[in-house]
Design a protein around this motif. Structure first.
Motif, PDB file in Angstrom:
ATOM      1  N   ALA A  19      30.633  53.075 -77.329  1.00 44.18           N
ATOM      2  CA  ALA A  19      31.700  52.266 -77.925  1.00 44.18           C
ATOM      3  C   ALA A  19      33.095  52.764 -77.554  1.00 44.18           C
ATOM      4  N   ARG A  20      33.357  54.033 -77.721  1.00 36.87           N
ATOM      5  CA  ARG A  20      34.707  54.558 -77.437  1.00 36.87           C
ATOM      6  C   ARG A  20      35.004  54.571 -75.942  1.00 36.87           C
ATOM      7  N   SER A  21      33.982  54.819 -75.152  1.00 36.20           N
ATOM      8  CA  SER A  21      34.166  54.781 -73.706  1.00 36.20           C
ATOM      9  C   SER A  21      34.553  53.373 -73.255  1.00 36.20           C
ATOM     10  N   TRP A  22      33.821  52.378 -73.737  1.00 36.02           N
ATOM     11  CA  TRP A  22      34.099  50.990 -73.388  1.00 36.02           C
ATOM     12  C   TRP A  22      35.487  50.598 -73.884  1.00 36.02           C
ATOM     13  N   ALA A  23      35.803  50.965 -75.122  1.00 37.60           N
ATOM     14  CA  ALA A  23      37.094  50.615 -75.719  1.00 37.60           C
ATOM     15  C   ALA A  23      38.263  51.203 -74.938  1.00 37.60           C
ATOM     16  N   GLY A  24      38.029  52.314 -74.276  1.00 41.52           N
ATOM     17  CA  GLY A  24      39.089  52.961 -73.516  1.00 41.52           C
ATOM     18  C   GLY A  24      39.149  52.586 -72.057  1.00 41.52           C
ATOM     19  N   SER A  25      38.175  51.805 -71.584  1.00 42.45           N
ATOM     20  CA  SER A  25      38.150  51.514 -70.154  1.00 42.45           C
ATOM     21  C   SER A  25      38.103  50.030 -69.794  1.00 42.45           C
ATOM     22  N   PHE A  26      37.638  49.174 -70.700  1.00 42.07           N
ATOM     23  CA  PHE A  26      37.494  47.759 -70.375  1.00 42.07           C
ATOM     24  C   PHE A  26      38.780  47.011 -70.722  1.00 42.07           C
ATOM     25  N   VAL A  27      39.442  46.487 -69.702  1.00 43.24           N
ATOM     26  CA  VAL A  27      40.709  45.773 -69.868  1.00 43.24           C
ATOM     27  C   VAL A  27      40.409  44.308 -70.188  1.00 43.24           C
ATOM     28  N   MET A  28      41.104  43.801 -71.206  1.00 41.52           N
ATOM     29  CA  MET A  28      40.901  42.411 -71.617  1.00 41.52           C
ATOM     30  C   MET A  28      42.185  41.613 -71.466  1.00 41.52           C
ATOM     31  N   ARG A  29      42.090  40.506 -70.782  1.00 43.52           N
ATOM     32  CA  ARG A  29      43.237  39.620 -70.599  1.00 43.52           C
ATOM     33  C   ARG A  29      43.776  39.173 -71.961  1.00 43.52           C
TER      34      ARG A  29
END
Length: 64
Positions: A19-29
């Motif tokens: 969860a934290r890894s995704w939250a810190g790496s996945f950019v959302m338009r």
């Protein structure tokens, strides 16, 4: 929604280790080109960030 609830939902959706890894790496338009973590850090309300995550991950309505 409080920050703690946001993170609980993130862990339920993605698992506690991812969860934290995704939250810190996945950019959302939808978050103006920011990650969920960047949006939270910038003061975007956790509910708004969660709804962007929810739509991005195409999670079921029960997790909204």
């Amino acid at each position: 929604m409080r920050h703690t609830e946001f993170w609980v939902r993130m862990e339920q959706a993605l698992g506690p280790s991812y969860a934290r890894s995704w939250a810190g790496s996945f950019v959302m338009r939808e978050l103006d080109g920011r990650t969920a973590q960047e949006a939270i850090d910038a003061g975007v309300p956790p509910k708004e960030v969660w709804l962007a995550v929810w739509r991005t991950l195409d999670l079921p309505a029960s997790q909204k």
